[in-house]
Design a protein around this motif. Sequence first.
Motif, PDB file in Angstrom:
ATOM      1  N   GLU A 138       0.806  -2.744  -3.922  1.00 39.18           N
ATOM      2  CA  GLU A 138       1.410  -1.480  -4.353  1.00 39.18           C
ATOM      3  C   GLU A 138       0.334  -0.420  -4.618  1.00 39.18           C
ATOM      4  OE1 GLU A 138       5.509  -2.988  -6.585  1.00 39.18           O
ATOM      5  OE2 GLU A 138       3.587  -3.055  -7.652  1.00 39.18           O
ATOM      6  N   GLU A 147      -0.880   1.133  -1.521  1.00 41.41           N
ATOM      7  CA  GLU A 147       0.064   2.126  -1.002  1.00 41.41           C
ATOM      8  C   GLU A 147      -0.065   3.456  -1.760  1.00 41.41           C
ATOM      9  OE1 GLU A 147       3.963   0.510  -1.218  1.00 41.41           O
ATOM     10  OE2 GLU A 147       3.648  -0.967   0.393  1.00 41.41           O
ATOM     11  N   ASP A 148      -0.447   3.387  -3.031  1.00 40.52           N
ATOM     12  CA  ASP A 148      -0.512   4.586  -3.872  1.00 40.52           C
ATOM     13  C   ASP A 148      -1.795   5.393  -3.686  1.00 40.52           C
ATOM     14  OD1 ASP A 148       1.934   3.930  -4.926  1.00 40.52           O
ATOM     15  OD2 ASP A 148       1.129   3.081  -6.793  1.00 40.52           O
TER      16      ASP A 148
END
Length: 235
Positions: free
Chosen positions: A204, A207-208
Amino acid sequence: MRLILTILLLVALPTVASPTIQPGEYLTEGGWGTLKIKPGKNKQLTFVLDAIGANAHSCNLEGEIINGRATLEAEEEGKACVVGFKPKGDDLEVADRSEGYCRYYCGMRASFEGLYIMPAAGCTLAGVRKARKAFKQAYDKKAYADAEAHLSPLLNNCNKTLNWLEEGWIRNDLALAQYKSRNLLACRETLQALADDAAKTDAELREDYPPTDAESYLPIMRATRTNLKLCKGNQ
């Protein structure tokens, strides 16, 4: 007579000197830019400016400041990069005064324009390095209270101009000293600013954040996850 009095009053008014550029080290809010100004030849000033943007793209400029401006070569023949330096109190506003020709000195995701702040006492790059070194020396001696005393002022006084990655490491180092002192509440509070990101998976976070930023940030997050568990104690 009225005209003569008016002229005399105008002559008598004190002149206000324009603010001058002071030598020293300046940092941007968030620590993404560093500007160092030193006295040069013929009473002129020289500068070195380094700025970091997303995905480790950067700007690197240096030269001589004359009348509040520095003129540097540009990529396009016959054009010049003109950097303007405008005092604002103790700080400096830095801008591209050449319609974008200073992009030659920057990566795609980086910019050097913005307000450069005179850092608080002890918050220069050298000051932060000194405090972190003193922390490690005290920590290695298991003098945890002394270690905390060296590092906590960085978060209290220098937070405005700390780079986000360095702040992350400082928070983890400080939290460890607080854990060793069994001050678990302070440990958790120190890490609270990182807790939301620490709750995310590595995937995650990738992705950020841009790839290079993510790779620099992931070790901080892994340390934060471990330290948050330590700080919970037996809860």
